[in-house]
Structures are given as C-alpha cells and as structure tokens.
Design an enzyme around this catalytic site. Structure first.
Site, short mmCIF file in Angstrom:
data_model
loop_
_atom_site.label_atom_id
_atom_site.label_comp_id
_atom_site.label_asym_id
_atom_site.label_seq_id
_atom_site.Cartn_x
_atom_site.Cartn_y
_atom_site.Cartn_z
N LYS A 201 4.12 18.70 -33.61
CA LYS A 201 3.15 19.77 -33.41
C LYS A 201 1.98 19.55 -34.35
O LYS A 201 2.15 19.53 -35.57
CB LYS A 201 3.82 21.12 -33.68
N ARG A 211 -3.44 32.57 -30.34
CA ARG A 211 -3.40 33.46 -31.50
C ARG A 211 -4.05 34.80 -31.17
O ARG A 211 -3.67 35.84 -31.69
CB ARG A 211 -4.05 32.78 -32.70
N LYS A 224 -3.19 25.77 -40.81
CA LYS A 224 -1.76 25.44 -40.86
C LYS A 224 -1.53 23.97 -41.22
O LYS A 224 -0.50 23.40 -40.90
CB LYS A 224 -1.12 25.80 -39.51
N GLU A 240 9.07 12.26 -37.23
CA GLU A 240 9.44 13.66 -36.97
C GLU A 240 10.52 13.74 -35.88
O GLU A 240 11.51 14.45 -36.02
CB GLU A 240 8.21 14.46 -36.50
N LYS A 255 2.88 18.71 -28.77
CA LYS A 255 1.95 19.82 -28.62
C LYS A 255 0.75 19.67 -29.51
O LYS A 255 0.95 19.34 -30.68
CB LYS A 255 2.72 21.10 -28.98
N SER A 281 -2.90 26.89 -24.99
CA SER A 281 -3.86 27.91 -24.58
C SER A 281 -5.30 27.40 -24.49
O SER A 281 -6.02 27.72 -23.56
CB SER A 281 -3.76 29.10 -25.52
N TYR A 319 0.49 27.67 -18.65
CA TYR A 319 0.13 29.02 -18.21
C TYR A 319 -0.20 29.04 -16.72
O TYR A 319 -0.43 30.09 -16.15
CB TYR A 319 -1.03 29.56 -19.06
C1 PBG Z 1 3.55 29.60 -33.13
C2 PBG Z 1 3.09 28.98 -31.87
C3 PBG Z 1 1.77 28.62 -31.55
C4 PBG Z 1 1.79 28.21 -30.22
C5 PBG Z 1 3.11 28.32 -29.76
N1 PBG Z 1 3.91 28.78 -30.81
C6 PBG Z 1 0.52 28.73 -32.31
C7 PBG Z 1 0.39 28.18 -33.67
O1 PBG Z 1 1.17 27.35 -34.15
O2 PBG Z 1 -0.55 28.62 -34.33
C8 PBG Z 1 0.58 27.79 -29.47
C9 PBG Z 1 0.63 27.86 -28.00
C10 PBG Z 1 -0.67 27.81 -27.32
O3 PBG Z 1 -1.74 27.61 -27.93
O4 PBG Z 1 -0.66 27.97 -26.09
N2 PBG Z 1 4.40 28.97 -33.95
#
Ligand code: PBG
Length: 329
Positions: A201, A211, A224, A240, A255, A281, A319
C-alpha cells in the site's frame, strides 16, 4: 516467437470484425472479478452523496439489505465495508474500533443474518475511520507507533471475526501485524477466517476522495509516509509480500491500482498467491468526473479495469463493481 512477415502475414485479419476479435480475446471481466466497497453512515433512511465521488453513496444500515441484495443479484462474490464514523465518536486512540456496537459490527451481523453465506464480507483492519487525527494507528509525536497499534488491531480483528466477518483486510501497514492477527484468530477458533493483507500500500494522494467519504479528510494531520510505502519503490513491494505470506496472509492487495500495474505484475510473477488490485477513490473520481464532463468516453472504465486483469490481478476492488453491466458490454 513472432514468425511470418508482411504481406503474407497481416495481423489485422484477426481484427476484421467483431466476432473475429471476440474469438481471440485474451482477457475478460466477469462479476467474479469484483469486490464492491460500501460506505456506512449512522441514521435512518439515508443515502448520502459523497461530493468528491460522483454516483457513490453512504448508506444508513436500514438501506443496507437493498444494497447487498443488489450486489448478490449482480453475482459479486464479496463486499467491503467502510464506516463513516460520527466525529464525536472519534478520539486519539480510535477506541470506537473496539465497540461491538459500531457501524461495521452492526452491519456485519445484519448482513450475515439476512444473507448467510451468499456473499463474502471483507472489513478493513485499521484505525483511521475512528481516530481524531485520521491516522491508521496510535500516534505519538507525529509518529504512528507500530507495536502499540498492533495490540489494538488484534482486538479489532477478533471482534470483526466474532461478528461474522469472512475476510479481514489489514490496511494499516504496521510491521508484523499479519502474523499477530493470524495467531489471535487461530487461538480463538477462527482458523477459517481469511486474511487479505494490504501488503503493498503506497502513500498516495489517490486516496483523497475516500478520506472525504469516511470523514477523515479535514482531520488528517500530516501524511502517512512513515508507514505506507514510498511510490518511488518497486522491489520493496516484494519484501512486504514475502513477509505477509510467511505470516499467514491468504491473499494480498496492491493499492492504488492503475498507476501500479507494474507492481501487480511483479507480485503475481514472483509469488503464487491471489493478488487483488484496488482501483482507489481518486482513480474512480478522475474517470467518473471526466466522463460526466464529456471530456472522455465511458469506455475508459472498461479499458482501465481490463488492464488489471492483463497485469495479473485475480480480482479488483472497484466503486464501479455494482454497475458493471452498464459498463461492460
Ligand atoms: C484506510 C484505507 C484507505 C483506503 C482504504 N482503506 C485510505 C488511507 O489509507 O488513507 C483508500 C481507498 C480508496 O481511496 O478508495 N486504511
């Protein structure tokens, strides 16, 4: 090997008509390839739009049966639940994550009661929907503490498993959490609860609209980058994944999706493990808003989704998952 040469060889012959093209298709999408994310919100009779995600909604629990039923009818194997937690329930340590009566827990129970095993339920393991600072773990001096966070994630995992969650999806990027969660699940009789690790990730700005959807946008302090991966790295992804497999992951996630097709391929080629891709997203909103504005044709959706399959993904979190029949023609 490529043999033959023009003019006796003409690759366009196999593209001369629709049936001829269909005959040689190498990749395709079916409903089995998709996981549908569902955003949950408190209240009654609510279907609230998300400003930054056109055509995606947050649903109150009384609307959930309808959404899940639709997903089942469309043939989707799994949904993923994400809560939009009321601000007043958020705090420094995200304790609402451990409330057995929180949105996700209530949703899992409702869905299992009504639909039994007709569809899989996947739940995030991470604290960001519940913390007042929007980070995925316990924060100290602007740093997310690893081992202290794992202690909470273990409890969150166990509670979600007890409620009936089928697939736990740790998305927090703490070191060592997969092994600890697996151990706890096994000790408590949940040896059949699967773990889909968000092993790879990246710290990405493509998560922005999500968010917004879960209500952590304005809250997030800093970024993050001290736990999610640097997007400049590729071989680190292999470390990982290797670790998470050793610790007991059943499946891994890469991701975001589209900007990381090389990583999906890299992981798939190096490990014999199911690899999921998350069309996040930001990817969704970029495509959807450009289509809505008439800047680009909606076939870009199909084109993007197929690229995940070409890269080797087994399934895609998207989505668009509940509207595939409008898109995939
Ligand atoms: C949280 C999480 C996130 C997403 C899924 N789980 C956001 C982040 O790490 O800030 C993102 C999914 C998306 O953007 O569609 N742990």
């Amino acid at each position: 090997m490529i043999t033959g040469k023009y003019p006796s060889l003409r690759l366009r012959r196999n593209r001369k008509s629709s049936w001829a093209r269909r005959l040689i298709q190498e990749n395709n999408l079916t409903p089995n390839d998709f996981i549908l994310p569902i955003f949950l919100i408190d209240g009654k009779n609510k279907k609230l739009p998300i400003k930054t995600m056109p055509d995606v909604y947050r649903y109150s629990l009384d609307k959930l049966n309808y959404v899940v039923e639709k997903a089942i009818k469309k043939g989707l194997p799994m949904i993923a639940l994400f809560p939009n937690t009321e601000k007043k329930k958020k705090n420094e340590i995200g304790s609402e994550a451990l409330n057995e009566d929180n949105l996700v827990c209530r949703a899992i129970q409702m869905i299992k009661k009504r639909f039994k095993n007709e569809i899989g339920i996947m739940c995030d393991v991470a604290l960001d929907p519940y913390t007042s600072h929007g980070h995925d773990g316990i924060l100290k001096n602007r740093y997310v503490l690893n081992d202290e966070t794992i202690k909470v994630l273990i409890k969150q995992s166990l509670i979600q498993a007890e409620m009936g969650c089928d697939v736990l999806a740790p998305s927090d990027m703490m070191d060592g959490r997969i092994g600890e969660i697996r151990k706890t699940l096994d000790k408590n009789g949940f040896e059949m609860t699967q773990i889909l690790s968000y092993a790879v990730k990246y710290a990405s700005s493509f998560y922005g609209p999500f968010r917004d959807a879960v209500g952590s946008k304005g809250l997030l302090k800093g970024n993050k980058k001290n736990y999610q991966m640097d997007f400049r790295n590729n071989t680190e992804a292999l470390r990982e994944v290797a670790l998470d497999i050793k610790e007991g992951a059943d499946m891994v996630m890469v991701k975001p999706g589209l900007p990381y097709l090389d990583i999906i391929k890299l992981v798939k080629e190096n490990f014999k493990i199911p690899v999921m891709a998350y069309q996040v997203s930001g990817e969704y909103s970029l495509l959807s808003s450009a289509i809505k504005k008439g800047l680009i044709d909606k076939e870009v959706i199909l084109e993007s989704l197929i690229s995940f399959k070409r890269a080797g993904a087994n399934a895609i979190v998207s989505y668009y998952a509940d509207r595939l029949d409008e898109i995939v023609k």
